[in-house]
Write a protein that holds these residues in place. Structure first.
Motif, PDB file in Angstrom:
ATOM      1  N   ARG A 184     -24.239 -10.179 -18.131  1.00 56.95           N
ATOM      2  CA  ARG A 184     -24.610 -10.903 -19.350  1.00 56.95           C
ATOM      3  C   ARG A 184     -26.122 -10.821 -19.600  1.00 56.95           C
ATOM      4  O   ARG A 184     -26.564 -10.535 -20.718  1.00 56.95           O
ATOM      5  CB  ARG A 184     -24.185 -12.365 -19.241  1.00 56.95           C
ATOM      6  CG  ARG A 184     -24.459 -13.183 -20.509  1.00 56.95           C
ATOM      7  CD  ARG A 184     -24.187 -14.658 -20.255  1.00 56.95           C
ATOM      8  NE  ARG A 184     -22.823 -14.870 -19.824  1.00 56.95           N
ATOM      9  CZ  ARG A 184     -21.780 -14.969 -20.651  1.00 56.95           C
ATOM     10  NH1 ARG A 184     -21.967 -14.857 -21.941  1.00 56.95           N
ATOM     11  NH2 ARG A 184     -20.569 -15.184 -20.174  1.00 56.95           N
ATOM     12  N   ARG A 207     -18.779  -0.294 -21.834  1.00 58.08           N
ATOM     13  CA  ARG A 207     -18.787  -1.588 -21.159  1.00 58.08           C
ATOM     14  C   ARG A 207     -17.986  -2.607 -21.960  1.00 58.08           C
ATOM     15  O   ARG A 207     -17.252  -3.430 -21.388  1.00 58.08           O
ATOM     16  CB  ARG A 207     -20.231  -2.059 -20.975  1.00 58.08           C
ATOM     17  CG  ARG A 207     -20.401  -3.372 -20.245  1.00 58.08           C
ATOM     18  CD  ARG A 207     -20.012  -3.246 -18.796  1.00 58.08           C
ATOM     19  NE  ARG A 207     -18.685  -3.772 -18.545  1.00 58.08           N
ATOM     20  CZ  ARG A 207     -17.972  -3.509 -17.475  1.00 58.08           C
ATOM     21  NH1 ARG A 207     -18.411  -2.695 -16.553  1.00 58.08           N
ATOM     22  NH2 ARG A 207     -16.790  -4.055 -17.311  1.00 58.08           N
ATOM     23  N   ILE A 208     -18.108  -2.569 -23.283  1.00 63.55           N
ATOM     24  CA  ILE A 208     -17.351  -3.479 -24.131  1.00 63.55           C
ATOM     25  C   ILE A 208     -15.850  -3.239 -23.958  1.00 63.55           C
ATOM     26  O   ILE A 208     -15.057  -4.176 -23.848  1.00 63.55           O
ATOM     27  CB  ILE A 208     -17.761  -3.311 -25.612  1.00 63.55           C
ATOM     28  CG1 ILE A 208     -19.193  -3.832 -25.814  1.00 63.55           C
ATOM     29  CG2 ILE A 208     -16.799  -4.053 -26.533  1.00 63.55           C
ATOM     30  CD1 ILE A 208     -19.756  -3.549 -27.191  1.00 63.55           C
ATOM     31  N   GLN A 209     -15.477  -1.975 -23.929  1.00 64.29           N
ATOM     32  CA  GLN A 209     -14.060  -1.632 -23.812  1.00 64.29           C
ATOM     33  C   GLN A 209     -13.467  -2.042 -22.465  1.00 64.29           C
ATOM     34  O   GLN A 209     -12.296  -2.389 -22.370  1.00 64.29           O
ATOM     35  CB  GLN A 209     -13.877  -0.121 -24.032  1.00 64.29           C
ATOM     36  CG  GLN A 209     -14.187   0.320 -25.454  1.00 64.29           C
ATOM     37  CD  GLN A 209     -14.254   1.833 -25.599  1.00 64.29           C
ATOM     38  OE1 GLN A 209     -14.537   2.541 -24.623  1.00 64.29           O
ATOM     39  NE2 GLN A 209     -14.008   2.327 -26.799  1.00 64.29           N
ATOM     40  N   GLU A 210     -14.295  -2.008 -21.421  1.00 66.76           N
ATOM     41  CA  GLU A 210     -13.791  -2.256 -20.070  1.00 66.76           C
ATOM     42  C   GLU A 210     -14.060  -3.674 -19.566  1.00 66.76           C
ATOM     43  O   GLU A 210     -13.505  -4.073 -18.534  1.00 66.76           O
ATOM     44  CB  GLU A 210     -14.420  -1.261 -19.092  1.00 66.76           C
ATOM     45  CG  GLU A 210     -14.054   0.199 -19.384  1.00 66.76           C
ATOM     46  CD  GLU A 210     -14.732   1.167 -18.433  1.00 66.76           C
ATOM     47  OE1 GLU A 210     -15.570   0.697 -17.620  1.00 66.76           O
ATOM     48  OE2 GLU A 210     -14.431   2.368 -18.498  1.00 66.76           O
ATOM     49  N   GLU A 211     -14.898  -4.423 -20.262  1.00 64.27           N
ATOM     50  CA  GLU A 211     -15.300  -5.740 -19.789  1.00 64.27           C
ATOM     51  C   GLU A 211     -14.097  -6.674 -19.676  1.00 64.27           C
ATOM     52  O   GLU A 211     -13.316  -6.834 -20.620  1.00 64.27           O
ATOM     53  CB  GLU A 211     -16.346  -6.348 -20.726  1.00 64.27           C
ATOM     54  CG  GLU A 211     -16.844  -7.715 -20.308  1.00 64.27           C
ATOM     55  CD  GLU A 211     -17.408  -7.708 -18.899  1.00 64.27           C
ATOM     56  OE1 GLU A 211     -16.889  -8.459 -18.060  1.00 64.27           O
ATOM     57  OE2 GLU A 211     -18.371  -6.949 -18.643  1.00 64.27           O
ATOM     58  N   THR A 212     -13.944  -7.289 -18.507  1.00 70.64           N
ATOM     59  CA  THR A 212     -12.825  -8.205 -18.270  1.00 70.64           C
ATOM     60  C   THR A 212     -13.200  -9.665 -18.527  1.00 70.64           C
ATOM     61  O   THR A 212     -12.330 -10.503 -18.714  1.00 70.64           O
ATOM     62  CB  THR A 212     -12.323  -8.070 -16.817  1.00 70.64           C
ATOM     63  OG1 THR A 212     -13.413  -8.310 -15.917  1.00 70.64           O
ATOM     64  CG2 THR A 212     -11.768  -6.667 -16.573  1.00 70.64           C
ATOM     65  N   LEU A 214     -14.089 -12.235 -20.906  1.00 62.56           N
ATOM     66  CA  LEU A 214     -13.962 -12.305 -22.362  1.00 62.56           C
ATOM     67  C   LEU A 214     -15.213 -12.853 -23.034  1.00 62.56           C
ATOM     68  O   LEU A 214     -15.609 -12.400 -24.107  1.00 62.56           O
ATOM     69  CB  LEU A 214     -12.747 -13.158 -22.737  1.00 62.56           C
ATOM     70  CG  LEU A 214     -11.383 -12.607 -22.307  1.00 62.56           C
ATOM     71  CD1 LEU A 214     -10.262 -13.544 -22.758  1.00 62.56           C
ATOM     72  CD2 LEU A 214     -11.179 -11.208 -22.876  1.00 62.56           C
ATOM     73  N   ARG A 217     -17.711 -10.122 -23.042  1.00 63.69           N
ATOM     74  CA  ARG A 217     -17.304  -9.097 -24.010  1.00 63.69           C
ATOM     75  C   ARG A 217     -17.698  -9.522 -25.426  1.00 63.69           C
ATOM     76  O   ARG A 217     -18.226  -8.728 -26.206  1.00 63.69           O
ATOM     77  CB  ARG A 217     -15.790  -8.867 -23.932  1.00 63.69           C
ATOM     78  CG  ARG A 217     -15.303  -7.684 -24.783  1.00 63.69           C
ATOM     79  CD  ARG A 217     -13.834  -7.424 -24.532  1.00 63.69           C
ATOM     80  NE  ARG A 217     -13.425  -6.181 -25.155  1.00 63.69           N
ATOM     81  CZ  ARG A 217     -12.972  -6.076 -26.402  1.00 63.69           C
ATOM     82  NH1 ARG A 217     -12.884  -7.163 -27.149  1.00 63.69           N
ATOM     83  NH2 ARG A 217     -12.627  -4.903 -26.898  1.00 63.69           N
ATOM     84  N   ASP A 218     -17.477 -10.797 -25.751  1.00 63.73           N
ATOM     85  CA  ASP A 218     -17.871 -11.311 -27.060  1.00 63.73           C
ATOM     86  C   ASP A 218     -19.389 -11.223 -27.235  1.00 63.73           C
ATOM     87  O   ASP A 218     -19.891 -10.923 -28.320  1.00 63.73           O
ATOM     88  CB  ASP A 218     -17.411 -12.754 -27.234  1.00 63.73           C
ATOM     89  CG  ASP A 218     -15.899 -12.868 -27.399  1.00 63.73           C
ATOM     90  OD1 ASP A 218     -15.270 -11.830 -27.699  1.00 63.73           O
ATOM     91  OD2 ASP A 218     -15.365 -13.977 -27.214  1.00 63.73           O
ATOM     92  N   TYR A 232     -13.915  -1.613 -31.675  1.00 69.65           N
ATOM     93  CA  TYR A 232     -13.814  -1.842 -30.244  1.00 69.65           C
ATOM     94  C   TYR A 232     -12.391  -2.265 -29.874  1.00 69.65           C
ATOM     95  O   TYR A 232     -12.122  -2.568 -28.766  1.00 69.65           O
ATOM     96  CB  TYR A 232     -14.816  -2.919 -29.808  1.00 69.65           C
ATOM     97  CG  TYR A 232     -16.231  -2.546 -30.127  1.00 69.65           C
ATOM     98  CD1 TYR A 232     -16.797  -1.449 -29.501  1.00 69.65           C
ATOM     99  CD2 TYR A 232     -16.964  -3.251 -31.071  1.00 69.65           C
ATOM    100  CE1 TYR A 232     -18.115  -1.072 -29.787  1.00 69.65           C
ATOM    101  CE2 TYR A 232     -18.262  -2.869 -31.341  1.00 69.65           C
ATOM    102  CZ  TYR A 232     -18.828  -1.792 -30.714  1.00 69.65           C
ATOM    103  OH  TYR A 232     -20.127  -1.446 -30.997  1.00 69.65           O
TER     104      TYR A 232
END
Length: 232
Positions: A184, A207-212, A214, A217-218, A232
């Motif tokens: 972050r 990273r956005i596609q794989e980020e677990t 949430l 990711r937002d 995305y």
């Protein structure tokens, strides 16, 4: 005011010098310089604050010397004044002493020194700032991280201000860190680079596609460059 600036009463003298520094008189610096060279902590602090407003090239060395003062309020005043002296004079004599100050055990001094180095923007600060960022970011274990949150954010912001490929590369690599708080803070710092981030957008998207996480990711999506239209 000039007469009061010579007063034996240190409070009158300090007030008068500070007031003079806020005017446009050309010799205000001459009244502030003796204060930073005095033995009194209050006068040194006020002198540094005054030189922040009216100081020129003659103020750089005395303010740098104050970085070694035993009184932390005096040091803080000098640290805060030096970026403006850099802007006015172009001097970078304060960079190495500010880097050295980041070794202090006082996190407030370290944070302020990091902020000043970010404002100055000298690339010599990149390595020590990265070292500090990578050492402190993993200590963020939860949302309630106290002073450490602001500490890490300030260092990250300073890296953003300096920018460059090296900073971007190091921050992009931290997007893969197992600690979501580290990811972050790296994302925040990358976003702060704005147009200075000229490469690595594909890694941000990955990273956005794989980020677990949430929430993270937002955060990444919200801080993605506005010009992007990728889904995305």
């Amino acid at each position: 005011l000039k007469e009061l600036a010579k007063s034996d009463d240190k409070y009158l003298r300090a007030s008068a010098v500070l007031a003079l520094s806020m005017t446009s008189i050309p010799d205000a610096e001459a009244y502030a310089l003796p204060l930073v060279k005095s033995d009194d902590a209050l006068l040194k602090q006020v002198g540094a604050e005054a030189l922040d407003l009216c100081g020129g090239k003659d103020a750089v060395a005395p303010l740098v010397a104050l970085l070694q003062d035993p009184d932390e309020d005096v040091v803080m005043a000098a640290v805060s004044a030096l970026p403006e002296l850099n802007r006015k004079t172009g001097s970078t004599d304060m960079v190495e002493p500010l880097i050295k100050l980041m070794e202090s055990p006082n996190y407030i001094l370290v944070t302020t020194a990091a902020q000043s180095l970010g404002t100055i923007g000298d690339e010599r600060a990149i390595e020590p700032l990265l070292k500090l960022f990578k050492a402190s970011a993993p200590k963020l274990k939860s949302m309630g991280c106290g002073y450490m949150c602001g500490y890490v954010a300030s260092v990250g912001s300073s890296l953003s201000q300096i920018g460059g490929d090296k900073v971007a590369g190091e921050l992009l690599s931290l997007l893969e860190d197992p600690n979501p708080r580290v990811r972050r803070e790296a994302a925040y710092a990358l976003a702060g680079m704005g147009k200075k981030l000229t490469k690595g957008e594909d890694l941000v998207v990955k990273r956005i596609q794989e980020e677990t996480d949430l929430s993270l990711r937002d955060t990444l999506i919200a801080r993605a460059r506005p010009a992007r239209t990728r889904s995305y």
